[in-house]
Design an enzyme around this catalytic site. Structure first.
Site, PDB file in Angstrom:
ATOM      1  N   ARG A   1       0.835  -1.146  -0.096  1.00 32.79           N
ATOM      2  CA  ARG A   1      -0.097  -0.036  -0.206  1.00 32.79           C
ATOM      3  C   ARG A   1       0.852   1.276  -0.075  1.00 32.79           C
ATOM      4  NH1 ARG A   1      -5.040   2.060   1.279  1.00 32.79           N
ATOM      5  NH2 ARG A   1      -5.242   3.677   2.747  1.00 32.79           N
TER       6      ARG A   1
ATOM      7  N   TYR B   1       3.566  10.994   2.483  1.00 32.70           N
ATOM      8  CA  TYR B   1       4.265  10.680   0.977  1.00 32.70           C
ATOM      9  C   TYR B   1       4.442  12.144   0.221  1.00 32.70           C
ATOM     10  CZ  TYR B   1       1.544   6.419   2.050  1.00 32.70           C
ATOM     11  OH  TYR B   1       1.348   5.357   2.789  1.00 32.70           O
TER      12      TYR B   1
END
Length: 348
Positions: free
Chosen positions: A281, A313
């Protein structure tokens, strides 16, 4: 008789009528008659004070746990909470809530750490303790004060993801049924359980989409899953293998353990250090950010409840900051010939 033995194990029980008319019948938890009598006398005094003086009844840790688990039974983290409370049983099973002091919390913290677990694992146990005590004090008003539960420091973990080349190597060494699950995970970013439990009733091949029901999602909100070309190819290959579930192994479904020995051996063969199933993921999210997917879109795609979860991220795609970084380079010092050094650098 107020004290009696109910079973062959010799444990004493109490039985009497409380001042408010309730019939009390409960175990003392001891085979020692003297201690049982002490328990009986203390209980009668407490019930008298509650009835005549308006004192709050003393509640046990077990009573708090039972009510807490009933209230969070619908949440995704219920199983983890239940597991943590079972571990705490051996320390606080017979304790009253007002006996759980800061020292008592520190003792269970030390006991947990002595088993060799990481700070993060210990913190999950402490978070459950804190949640139960806060409920008891602020929601149920069972106790007036609670100890401060301090969590342990945790290292900031890096986001573990793999490159497309590494993903291809991993897929090459996995058994076919597992490789298909991994391909679909990398194409959709769904959590392990949402992939292994995916049913054909949750897939619309014509509209190229799937969905996760609220009771299956971690945030308890439905997730719409657009299916890209890779995901569609996987689903086409899975058609006809099982009447209910998308993924199966020799007609058996749902897949109960995809991250077992076979998975670990494949990861080891490819040389992917410290790579877990959930990192698929992370890989999906990292690839998205590197390809320019906005964080708000990624949040919706991944079904994250808060933007903070997606911000992990952001560092993987700093291109949107390049314009601002360049501004610092523009007001460069002009050399003796009147040439702007920043412009000169660009020309060269």
């Amino acid at each position: 008789m107020s004290l009696y033995r109910r079973s062959k194990n010799g444990v004493w029980w109490v039985r009497f009528t409380a001042p408010d008319g309730r019939r009390i019948r409960q175990t003392t938890g001891t085979v020692d008659r003297t201690k049982a009598q002490e328990y009986h006398d203390r209980l009668r005094v407490e019930l008298w004070r509650v009835s005549k003086l308006g004192d709050k009844p003393r509640r046990t840790w077990q009573q708090a746990v039972a009510r807490y688990l009933r209230e969070v039974a619908h949440k995704a983290g219920y199983e983890e909470d239940n597991r943590q409370t079972k571990w705490l049983d051996k320390y606080w099973r017979d304790n009253y809530l007002d006996e759980i002091t800061r020292e008592a919390v520190e003792q269970v913290k030390a006991a947990k750490l002595s088993t060799g677990v990481a700070n993060a694992t210990c913190n999950r146990m402490l978070a459950v303790v804190r949640a139960i005590l806060r409920k008891a004090a602020y929601d149920w008003e069972w106790i007036d004060r609670i100890p401060k539960v301090r969590l342990l420091p945790e290292p900031k973990r890096r986001i573990r993801f793999i490159t497309r080349e590494e993903a291809a190597q991993l897929l090459a060494v996995l058994p076919k049924h597992l490789a298909e699950v991994v391909r679909f995970s990398l194409a959709t970013g769904l959590r392990k359980r949402n992939v292994t439990d995916l049913q054909w009733s949750q897939v619309d091949l014509e509209r190229r989409c799937a969905w996760v029901h609220p009771d299956q999602a971690k945030a308890r909100k439905a997730i719409a899953v657009p299916l890209n070309a890779e995901a569609m190819l996987v689903l086409r290959r899975q058609q006809g293998k099982h009447p209910v579930y998308v993924f199966c192994y020799r007609k058996h479904a749902p897949l109960s353990c995809v991250n077992g020995g076979t998975w670990r051996e494949a990861v080891k063969r490819v040389g992917l250090a410290d790579f877990r199933w959930h990192d698929l993921r992370h890989t999906w999210a990292s690839w998205h950010v590197q390809q320019g997917t906005p964080l708000h879109a990624l949040q919706e795609l991944g079904g994250w409840e808060t933007a903070e979860m997606v911000r992990r991220y952001a560092h993987l795609a700093p291109e949107h900051l390049a314009e601002y970084a360049e501004k610092l380079a523009k007001p460069r010092v002009v050399d003796g010939s009147g040439t702007n050094l920043a412009q000169a650098e660009k020309r060269t």
